[in-house]
Write a protein that holds these residues in place. Sequence first.
Motif, PDB file in Angstrom:
ATOM      1  N   CYS A  66       3.737 -49.676 -11.264  1.00 42.50           N
ATOM      2  CA  CYS A  66       4.747 -50.661 -11.008  1.00 42.50           C
ATOM      3  C   CYS A  66       5.380 -49.916 -10.395  1.00 42.50           C
ATOM      4  N   ALA A  73      -0.456 -54.297  -5.939  1.00 36.81           N
ATOM      5  CA  ALA A  73      -0.623 -54.778  -6.769  1.00 36.81           C
ATOM      6  C   ALA A  73      -2.454 -54.316  -7.596  1.00 36.81           C
ATOM      7  N   TYR A  96       4.596 -57.448 -17.660  1.00 35.41           N
ATOM      8  CA  TYR A  96       5.339 -58.365 -16.855  1.00 35.41           C
ATOM      9  C   TYR A  96       7.292 -58.507 -16.738  1.00 35.41           C
ATOM     10  N   ILE A 100       2.464 -65.457 -14.248  1.00 34.26           N
ATOM     11  CA  ILE A 100       2.029 -66.545 -12.814  1.00 34.26           C
ATOM     12  C   ILE A 100       1.600 -67.325 -14.540  1.00 34.26           C
ATOM     13  N   ALA A 126      -1.594 -63.234 -15.389  1.00 30.93           N
ATOM     14  CA  ALA A 126      -1.343 -62.531 -13.622  1.00 30.93           C
ATOM     15  C   ALA A 126       0.319 -62.689 -14.812  1.00 30.93           C
ATOM     16  N   VAL A 128       4.225 -60.676 -12.421  1.00 30.29           N
ATOM     17  CA  VAL A 128       4.793 -59.633 -11.129  1.00 30.29           C
ATOM     18  C   VAL A 128       5.653 -58.866 -12.248  1.00 30.29           C
ATOM     19  N   THR A 132       5.666 -56.083  -7.964  1.00 32.60           N
ATOM     20  CA  THR A 132       4.211 -55.796  -8.600  1.00 32.60           C
ATOM     21  C   THR A 132       3.402 -56.539  -9.057  1.00 32.60           C
ATOM     22  N   TYR A 133       2.027 -57.252  -8.549  1.00 34.24           N
ATOM     23  CA  TYR A 133       1.761 -58.411  -8.845  1.00 34.24           C
ATOM     24  C   TYR A 133       0.325 -57.420  -9.798  1.00 34.24           C
ATOM     25  N   GLN A 155      -4.857 -65.544  -1.653  1.00 35.08           N
ATOM     26  CA  GLN A 155      -3.368 -65.536  -1.638  1.00 35.08           C
ATOM     27  C   GLN A 155      -2.609 -64.478  -1.902  1.00 35.08           C
ATOM     28  N   PHE A 165       0.879 -64.984  -1.555  1.00 36.51           N
ATOM     29  CA  PHE A 165       1.385 -63.859  -2.446  1.00 36.51           C
ATOM     30  C   PHE A 165       2.051 -63.078  -1.618  1.00 36.51           C
ATOM     31  N   MET A 169       6.342 -61.369  -1.645  1.00 31.58           N
ATOM     32  CA  MET A 169       6.467 -59.841  -1.972  1.00 31.58           C
ATOM     33  C   MET A 169       7.707 -59.526  -1.409  1.00 31.58           C
ATOM     34  N   LEU A 172      10.102 -60.494  -4.071  1.00 33.41           N
ATOM     35  CA  LEU A 172      10.156 -59.963  -5.742  1.00 33.41           C
ATOM     36  C   LEU A 172      11.091 -59.197  -6.490  1.00 33.41           C
TER      37      LEU A 172
END
Length: 179
Positions: A66, A73, A96, A100, A126, A128, A132-133, A155, A165, A169, A172
């Motif tokens: 991250c 991702a 996180y 999500i 999932a 963020v 970063t996903y 996505q 997604f 970005m 985010l």
Amino acid sequence: MSIDETREFIPVRIAVLTVSDSRQLADDRSGDELVARLEAAGHVLAARAILPDERAEIAGQLAAWCDDDGVDAVISTGGTGLTGRDVTVEAHRDVYDKEIDAFGTIFTLVSMDKIGTSAVQSRATAGVARGTYLFALPGSPGACKDAWDGILAAQLDYRHRPCNFVEIMPRLEEHKRRK
């Protein structure tokens, strides 16, 4: 739901993490499945690692990626089940900023078509973190294939409509720009 051919494809830089006490790169079929699919879609493999089912190690690797500007991702595979050693979900949640929530639900729906009610045993998740996903998938190659084909391929494609997604970005981490 469709691909808008008037939009240019934007490759996503994706790290793949396999969580397993027994797998090595040579026999990491789930990681191989994800790498093959993301590269076939035109994305970039930013990094790849295999770690044991150790919560702190998993969370540490997720956090490091991250903080890496070269990773957009992370997709992990393994450790999402119900046994005592399955700690990937907890490690993801340690990192996180936002979860999500619908990802696990959609993954269950996709899985139901393949494995019926056995889909209830997955804790796919999932979220963020720091822009970063992060996606946590079960450890089977079939589950990785289903998650990619049924959710992530669309996505993570900027051309996917009505939304995806990739298009959000840049926003985010917009909270960091606020005064």
